[in-house]
Design a protein around this motif. Sequence first.
Motif, PDB file in Angstrom:
ATOM      1  N   ARG A 579       0.821  -1.209   0.000  1.00 48.42           N
ATOM      2  CA  ARG A 579       0.000   0.000   0.000  1.00 48.42           C
ATOM      3  C   ARG A 579       0.859   1.265   0.000  1.00 48.42           C
ATOM      4  O   ARG A 579       1.864   1.343   0.703  1.00 48.42           O
ATOM      5  CB  ARG A 579      -0.929   0.000   1.215  1.00 48.42           C
ATOM      6  CG  ARG A 579      -2.066   0.981   1.095  1.00 48.42           C
ATOM      7  CD  ARG A 579      -3.034   0.847   2.257  1.00 48.42           C
ATOM      8  NE  ARG A 579      -3.905  -0.331   2.169  1.00 48.42           N
ATOM      9  CZ  ARG A 579      -5.000  -0.403   1.404  1.00 48.42           C
ATOM     10  NH1 ARG A 579      -5.359   0.627   0.663  1.00 48.42           N
ATOM     11  NH2 ARG A 579      -5.727  -1.496   1.382  1.00 48.42           N
ATOM     12  N   LEU A 580       0.460   2.225  -0.827  1.00 49.95           N
ATOM     13  CA  LEU A 580       1.140   3.520  -0.859  1.00 49.95           C
ATOM     14  C   LEU A 580       0.521   4.432   0.178  1.00 49.95           C
ATOM     15  O   LEU A 580      -0.705   4.540   0.255  1.00 49.95           O
ATOM     16  CB  LEU A 580       0.978   4.153  -2.244  1.00 49.95           C
ATOM     17  CG  LEU A 580       1.700   3.461  -3.393  1.00 49.95           C
ATOM     18  CD1 LEU A 580       1.173   3.967  -4.732  1.00 49.95           C
ATOM     19  CD2 LEU A 580       3.196   3.681  -3.294  1.00 49.95           C
ATOM     20  N   ASN A 582      -0.333   8.080   1.950  1.00 47.40           N
ATOM     21  CA  ASN A 582      -0.465   9.487   1.590  1.00 47.40           C
ATOM     22  C   ASN A 582       0.662  10.280   2.226  1.00 47.40           C
ATOM     23  O   ASN A 582       1.159  11.229   1.687  1.00 47.40           O
ATOM     24  CB  ASN A 582      -1.809  10.035   2.064  1.00 47.40           C
ATOM     25  CG  ASN A 582      -2.929   9.593   1.132  1.00 47.40           C
ATOM     26  OD1 ASN A 582      -2.679   9.178   0.011  1.00 47.40           O
ATOM     27  ND2 ASN A 582      -4.148   9.680   1.611  1.00 47.40           N
TER      28      ASN A 582
HETATM   29  C1  LIG Z   1      -5.138   9.171   0.747  1.00 50.13           C
HETATM   30  O1  LIG Z   1      -5.877  10.339   0.509  1.00 50.13           O
HETATM   31  C2  LIG Z   1      -7.046  10.146  -0.264  1.00 50.13           C
HETATM   32  C3  LIG Z   1      -7.668  11.503  -0.570  1.00 50.13           C
HETATM   33  O2  LIG Z   1      -7.566  12.366   0.520  1.00 50.13           O
HETATM   34  C4  LIG Z   1      -7.998   9.216   0.495  1.00 50.13           C
HETATM   35  O3  LIG Z   1      -9.165   8.996  -0.255  1.00 50.13           O
HETATM   36  C5  LIG Z   1      -7.271   7.914   0.740  1.00 50.13           C
HETATM   37  O4  LIG Z   1      -8.073   7.036   1.497  1.00 50.13           O
HETATM   38  C6  LIG Z   1      -5.966   8.117   1.452  1.00 50.13           C
HETATM   39  N1  LIG Z   1      -5.246   6.866   1.498  1.00 50.13           N
HETATM   40  C7  LIG Z   1      -4.649   6.418   2.592  1.00 50.13           C
HETATM   41  C8  LIG Z   1      -3.938   5.117   2.457  1.00 50.13           C
HETATM   42  O5  LIG Z   1      -4.667   7.016   3.638  1.00 50.13           O
END
Ligand SMILES: *[C@@H]1O[C@H](CO)[C@@H](O)[C@H](O)[C@H]1NC(C)=O
Length: 588
Positions: A579-580, A582
């Motif tokens: 998983r990447l 944010n």
């Molecule tokens: C990353 O950010 C996006 C948009 O804000 C969100 O939809 C997503 O769930 C986030 N992903 C993670 C792994 O936190």
Amino acid sequence: MHCFVALTDLLMNLGKWRPSSRRHWRIAKYSIGAALLILVVHLAWSSLPLQKIYAKVQYDFTGDPAASTVQHDRLESVKREFLHAWSGYKAQSWMSDTLKPISGGREDQFCGWSATLIDSLDTLYIMSLGEEFDNAIKAAVTIDFEASTQNCQVNFFESTIRYLGGLLAAYDLSMDERLKPKLIELGEILYSAFNTTTGLPCSHCSLGRSKTQDIIVPDYDAPLADAFSFSLEFTRLWQITGDSKYLEKVLSISAIFQRAQSGSTIPGLWPERLDATDIAGSYSKFVTSSTKYSLGALSDSAYEYLVKTHLMLGGRDGRFAKLWMSATSQIKQHLLFRAYIPQWNETDTLFAGIVTKSHSDNEPVLDPRIEHLACFAGGMFALSSRIFKDPEDLKLGEALTNGCVWAYDNGPLGIMPETVTLLQCPEPRNAQCEWNDTIWEETRGRNLKYPPGYLRSIDTYYRLRPEAVESLFVLYRITGDLKWRDIGWKMFTKIIEHTRAPYGHATLTDVMELHEQVIQQNHTGNGTAETRKMVAKQKDQMESFWLAETLKYFYLLFSDPHLVSLDEFVLNTEAHPLRLMNSTRAYL
Ligand SMILES: *[C@@H]1O[C@H](CO)[C@@H](O)[C@H](O)[C@H]1NC(C)=O
Ligand SMILES: *[C@@H]1O[C@H](CO)[C@@H](O)[C@H](O)[C@H]1NC(C)=O
Ligand SMILES: *[C@@H]1O[C@H](CO)[C@@H](O)[C@H](O)[C@H]1NC(C)=O
Ligand SMILES: *[C@@H]1O[C@H](CO)[C@@H](O)[C@H](O)[C@H]1NC(C)=O
Ligand SMILES: *[C@@H]1O[C@H](CO)[C@@H](O)[C@H](O)[C@H]1NC(C)=O
Ligand SMILES: *[C@@H]1O[C@H](CO)[C@@H](O)[C@H](O)[C@H]1NC(C)=O
């Protein structure tokens, strides 16, 4: 950022200092060095600005093109074949490393840590086989990695990409907390592979806490990929556990490779083997003990991981981008070529070969031998085109994938062998040449065994490898072009037709011709009656990557493209989706 790089460099140089009383200093060096590094990584990393590189990777799919009946049938066919082999593994060789698909026997080649089981966890999850997945997790948590290292030389590379990658992906997809202690247990064992004289990982060593041994000497001829393809798994392990010693290894080893990058006979590239015992001075032994370069066997994932680690680190610390930029210009200049190919006239088609440059002053020599292992490169360039926003790389990725598709198509069974030598064009890098019968007849001489375009094949196996469908999958997800699915379906049917075996799917030893084989024997009153058939020659072997990679890529090629989206995951070199995040900052 520069300050951070300078600090790690300083500490790395400190680490190279060798006092005369070696054993004594070793302990001091390791404990002080390690503690300092971990502290510095903590402080420096958390103060770095996050350079956002949310490049959109996937094509903007609206809805699910898989919703059509034909895609649905294809998807079900892939799942059916997966279940055939998975059932065989469960019934015949449960918790062994690999199933023997013809005899139903079992084999352990990676310490007996149930390679096929761990490698298949995320595929079970992706194929919505919930109950199978749950049972597999229950079995996986009973594996005692520490105890079973006693009599085993751990293969660092394979264990990292298959076992650690498999557990990480299963955790990332399911968030099943039962897996976390196992991640840490295995992570500790693999981490101890770096406890060597140079800090480079040992390829095959006795590892683990319980080992009382002299300090490990790494290999004199370590494959490039073995020494430099752990960065994705260790980065993710750091993010999940919060233990920055894993990130520290990623950064310190990449610093060594960065400084050595200009020391080889093709500056920018690393040769396929390294002398991991010697990183002294200007790296003259480290990167010049071999003068052969490729994207295939021994090297492949080292390059792939530069692009993917840059993505996983969110662009923070630009070193992986720099490493990639220096490497990619040399790959384009030296390793890629065009060849004479019959009846293939419209699309640009490129291949990756093997180059030898014995000395910096000599001309590089290209061996136009293509390898199935290098067929991942099309996907790698397609991905890099999105991450570094370079449309030319997408064209390159397509051209390289075309090359592998042609190599499949041109084979008598519709399957590309492990390696094939082609006839390269006079201007191999600049322009596609037109097919010419005269030149072909003259070059191949009396060797009439192979179809036009194939000069020879010194390894005619098909080992159930995934690299070609991997590139089809990546190109489909990036371009949205449905042609990649159709090509993939053709590939899938050919592979299944020839590899299907009683308990799973078998390696093929010769995809260049069919062989007569007794398929049935009837004992009658006065002897034995036999039925013979021309079939592809099979070998009683099914590597775990058949379930982990090949069938997973086929499945994901035909599935809803939002399943394991490349905007949310990066796949390791064993097709395990990680998983990447944010923001990596949240994990410090
Ligand atoms: C990353 O950010 C996006 C948009 O804000 C969100 O939809 C997503 O769930 C986030 N992903 C993670 C792994 O936190
Ligand atoms: C590294 O090796 C030394 C010498 O064998 C040993 O004392 C030490 O515990 C090892 N460290 C790790 C982290 O495995
Ligand atoms: C090659 O070009 C000819 C004429 O344009 C076309 O008919 C043929 O289908 C092409 N072959 C392939 C393999 O695309
Ligand atoms: C093919 O190659 C031969 C030898 O180089 C050359 O004489 C001939 O003109 C070529 N034929 C075509 C159709 O290009
Ligand atoms: C036994 O062999 C003969 C001659 O080879 C054949 O004609 C006959 O059908 C065979 N009998 C059986 C029972 O297979
Ligand atoms: C062997 O027996 C099977 C089943 O009875 C039959 O279908 C087949 O034709 C026989 N083969 C030969 C070579 O006699």
